[in-house]
Design a protein around this motif. Structure first.
Motif, PDB file in Angstrom:
ATOM      1  N   GLY A 185       0.710  -1.115  -0.099  1.00 56.81           N
ATOM      2  CA  GLY A 185       0.040  -0.121   0.005  1.00 56.81           C
ATOM      3  C   GLY A 185       0.855   1.324   0.016  1.00 56.81           C
ATOM      4  N   VAL A 186       0.351   2.316  -0.757  1.00 55.35           N
ATOM      5  CA  VAL A 186       0.927   3.561  -0.617  1.00 55.35           C
ATOM      6  C   VAL A 186      -0.123   4.596  -0.035  1.00 55.35           C
ATOM      7  N   SER A 187       0.155   5.260   0.956  1.00 52.49           N
ATOM      8  CA  SER A 187      -1.212   6.467   1.673  1.00 52.49           C
ATOM      9  C   SER A 187      -0.895   7.453   0.640  1.00 52.49           C
ATOM     10  N   GLU A 188      -1.953   8.284   0.846  1.00 53.32           N
ATOM     11  CA  GLU A 188      -2.098   9.480  -0.068  1.00 53.32           C
ATOM     12  C   GLU A 188      -0.699  10.570   0.653  1.00 53.32           C
ATOM     13  N   ALA A 189      -0.727  10.572   1.968  1.00 56.36           N
ATOM     14  CA  ALA A 189       0.551  11.046   2.727  1.00 56.36           C
ATOM     15  C   ALA A 189       1.766  10.619   1.920  1.00 56.36           C
ATOM     16  N   PHE A 197       5.970   7.417  -6.396  1.00 63.85           N
ATOM     17  CA  PHE A 197       5.121   6.509  -5.996  1.00 63.85           C
ATOM     18  C   PHE A 197       3.520   7.195  -6.139  1.00 63.85           C
ATOM     19  N   SER A 198       2.626   6.410  -6.656  1.00 65.14           N
ATOM     20  CA  SER A 198       1.123   6.893  -6.660  1.00 65.14           C
ATOM     21  C   SER A 198       0.316   6.281  -5.680  1.00 65.14           C
ATOM     22  N   ALA A 199      -0.547   6.845  -4.943  1.00 62.68           N
ATOM     23  CA  ALA A 199      -1.061   6.238  -3.823  1.00 62.68           C
ATOM     24  C   ALA A 199      -1.896   5.101  -4.258  1.00 62.68           C
ATOM     25  N   PHE A 200      -1.838   4.098  -3.451  1.00 60.95           N
ATOM     26  CA  PHE A 200      -2.397   2.836  -3.844  1.00 60.95           C
ATOM     27  C   PHE A 200      -2.967   2.222  -2.590  1.00 60.95           C
TER      28      PHE A 200
END
Length: 276
Positions: A185-189, A197-200
């Motif tokens: 996962g990649v948070s918005e923050a 990296f794009s949010a995921f």
């Protein structure tokens, strides 16, 4: 886990097993054969990595004196059977999950932390064909707070040819949403801190599909060496994550070499703990 730490673990286990037969106990002492192994691997530095490195794990098996080396796979978690029959084994299991951070690759700076941890839980083996075809399930949960569940499913076909034992079989890895977010996962923050990296929002489900194979050679009744190889392919959200697409690889290869030593011991196990 470093090789020195693993070696220290093995020495401690061997010492404990050697003294177990000398310690007084109310339980009936039972003759057992203890097998301690050290496996060195070369593989991805974390699940989904494109960069590879060495790592090592210990193995442990306890069996009756009239049994040969256990039929197992090097990628089994460290486990001990509390219930055992000719078709079924059940007991606790633990394994080390590698982490991901900027120390592995500076381009990960700013991402949410994905630390290494010990995963612990239960395993169950079901021998569809005794001494030939084994299915296995491991259900584990990370010991760090806020972690998630992992389920590993496997099947192995074994064949003994003289001093050699060959094994091959498929692998499936499943995770819940909590663990998927930690690993991929990649948070918005985090996406704002590191625009690489794009949010995921990673979800749980099937994560890996793979195949493992090994060749064991028994030098004697005490010593065994093992050559091991495994291929995994990331699927689902693990493959779709921007972490994998930008700095990772969907294809994961692992190779390993192990050495196992077996010795007799009188372990203070209650009668019936390992029925067979």
């Amino acid at each position: 886990m470093g090789t020195v730490a693993v070696a220290s673990t093995l020495v401690g286990l061997a010492t404990a097993a050697a003294f177990a037969g000398e310690m007084p106990t109310d339980s009936a002492p039972t003759d057992r054969v203890v097998s301690l192994g050290l496996f060195s691997f070369y593989g991805p530095k974390y699940l989904g990595a494109e960069r590879y490195g060495p790592f090592a794990f210990p193995t442990l098996d306890v069996r009756r004196p009239d049994e040969g080396f256990a039929l197992a796979s090097p990628d089994d978690g460290l486990s001990v059977a509390l219930l055992e029959t000719s078709h079924f084994r059940l007991g606790p299991v633990a394994t080390l999950r590698q982490g991901r951070n900027a120390g592995i690759d500076p381009r990960f700076a700013g991402l949410d932390h994905a630390p290494w941890t010990i995963e612990a839980g239960m395993f169950a083996d079901w021998w569809v064909l005794p001494e030939r075809l084994r299915t296995r399930v491991e259900l584990r949960h990370g010991l760090r707070g806020g972690d998630g569940f992992a389920i590993d499913l496997s099947a192995d076909l074994f064949s003994r040819i003289g001093r050699f034992t060959l094994a091959i079989g498929p692998r499936l890895g499943i995770v819940d949403a909590g663990l998927a977010r930690i690993q991929f996962g990649v948070s918005e923050a985090a996406a704002m801190r590191n625009p690489l990296f794009s949010a995921f929002n990673a979800q749980g489900g099937l994560q890996t599909v793979g195949l493992a194979a090994s060749i064991d050679y028994n030098w004697s009744s005490a010593w065994r060496s093992t050559l091991y190889g495994r291929f995994d392919r990331l699927v689902g959200d693990a493959a779709a994550s921007s972490i994998t697409r930008r700095l990772g690889s969907e294809e994961q290869f692992t190779a390993g070499l192990g050495l196992t030593y077996s010795f007799g011991a009188r372990l203070p196990l209650p009668s019936g703990l390992l029925p067979r």
